[in-house]
Design an enzyme around this catalytic site. Sequence first.
Site, short mmCIF file in Angstrom:
data_model
loop_
_atom_site.label_atom_id
_atom_site.label_comp_id
_atom_site.label_asym_id
_atom_site.label_seq_id
_atom_site.Cartn_x
_atom_site.Cartn_y
_atom_site.Cartn_z
N MET A 27 0.83 -1.10 0.09
CA MET A 27 -0.02 0.04 0.08
C MET A 27 0.78 1.20 -0.15
O MET A 27 0.48 2.24 0.52
CB MET A 27 -1.11 -0.09 1.14
CG MET A 27 -1.92 -1.08 1.17
SD MET A 27 -3.26 -0.75 2.06
CE MET A 27 -2.78 -0.61 3.79
N HIS A 31 9.21 0.68 3.38
CA HIS A 31 10.33 0.92 4.38
C HIS A 31 11.07 -0.54 3.96
O HIS A 31 10.89 -1.22 2.90
CB HIS A 31 9.60 0.87 5.72
CG HIS A 31 8.69 -0.15 5.96
ND1 HIS A 31 8.77 -1.62 5.89
CD2 HIS A 31 7.21 -0.10 6.29
CE1 HIS A 31 7.83 -2.19 6.16
NE2 HIS A 31 6.75 -1.41 6.53
N HIS A 34 9.62 -3.81 3.09
CA HIS A 34 9.09 -3.81 1.72
C HIS A 34 10.40 -4.27 0.99
O HIS A 34 10.20 -4.96 -0.06
CB HIS A 34 8.44 -2.61 1.24
CG HIS A 34 7.20 -2.48 2.08
ND1 HIS A 34 7.08 -1.43 2.74
CD2 HIS A 34 5.78 -3.14 1.78
CE1 HIS A 34 5.80 -1.27 3.19
NE2 HIS A 34 5.27 -2.33 2.86
N ASP A 147 2.51 -9.49 9.64
CA ASP A 147 1.22 -9.69 9.48
C ASP A 147 0.80 -11.38 9.30
O ASP A 147 0.39 -11.61 8.09
CB ASP A 147 0.57 -8.98 8.17
CG ASP A 147 0.91 -7.39 8.32
OD1 ASP A 147 0.32 -6.70 9.32
OD2 ASP A 147 1.66 -6.88 7.56
N GLN A 150 -2.77 -12.24 8.34
CA GLN A 150 -3.21 -12.03 6.88
C GLN A 150 -2.58 -13.05 5.92
O GLN A 150 -3.16 -13.34 4.95
CB GLN A 150 -2.58 -10.60 6.67
CG GLN A 150 -2.60 -10.06 5.18
CD GLN A 150 -1.97 -8.75 4.85
OE1 GLN A 150 -2.64 -7.84 4.99
NE2 GLN A 150 -0.90 -8.70 4.46
N ARG A 184 2.79 2.37 9.78
CA ARG A 184 1.95 3.11 10.99
C ARG A 184 2.84 3.72 11.82
O ARG A 184 2.64 4.56 12.58
CB ARG A 184 0.89 1.96 11.57
CG ARG A 184 -0.10 1.73 10.98
CD ARG A 184 -0.97 0.81 11.67
NE ARG A 184 -2.21 0.22 10.75
CZ ARG A 184 -3.27 0.52 10.75
NH1 ARG A 184 -3.48 1.73 11.75
NH2 ARG A 184 -4.30 0.13 10.03
#
Length: 283
Positions: A27, A31, A34, A147, A150, A184
């Site tokens: 999204m 950072h 990723h 995650d 997820q 976040r």
Amino acid sequence: MRVVRTRTALRDALAVVPRPLGLVPTMGWLHEGHRALMRQSRAADATTVVTSFVNPRQFNVPEDYTRYPRSEARDLAICESEGVDIVFAPDASEIYPPGFDTVVSVGAVARPLEGAARPGHFDGVATVVAILFDLVGAEHAYFGQKDAQQVMVIRQMARDLAIATRVIACPTVREPDGLALSSRNVHLTPEQRAAAPVLHRALLAARARWEAGERSGDALRETVRSELAREPLADFEYVSVADGSTLAELDRVEGPALLSLAVRFGTTRLIDNELLGVGPATT
């Protein structure tokens, strides 16, 4: 590196690149976590595709969607520095065209933990990832272990819908003080940022008890809560010791388990986890 914004342009770009394909769905606001996923793909696949799309359907609180940090120029520079071949950065209308009226809803594994705390969240995740998997047709897709639920939801979705893309979980990337990297984190005040490593400390305290032979789920959960209670700025939402395959809460840990938590620092909500043993959540 090619930047494409429509389904047609993506299809044309994919038609001429070598395979296998590695997909890194994001999204944006990239950072080091990723970057690690991109490097995994670059090592294993002939072509790496990154998608950058802030998915409105996975935010159950509208303010979280509007607050989500964005900087496309910064993200594209990171992708280029990591040798990414294609970036798919669509508008919402390209993912959800006019008249779009389908929801992918995964069952039991999506209901507890984040599913209970964020109603509708995993429907949004499963729907957008199913679309991206279909559009890209990659052999591999890379996600962060931070995650963990997820990852399990997406694996269930891909398995049930006979999507051939293999879902690969990569280790959580952390700051030197143990805080898991997250988009976040940018919302934390300096005081909250200094307090946030308590998440990892609490998880490691419970892991140490498990490694010493403790098998009571309640004892492990209490260990996490006790460590969190040492930090006044940490307001925990849930602490879980769950089966590594079903995410059912455990009275006793006799096999692979997922130790996880969600904690708020002011208005910023962070999650983290540790795997106890080896199970489906890991690879």
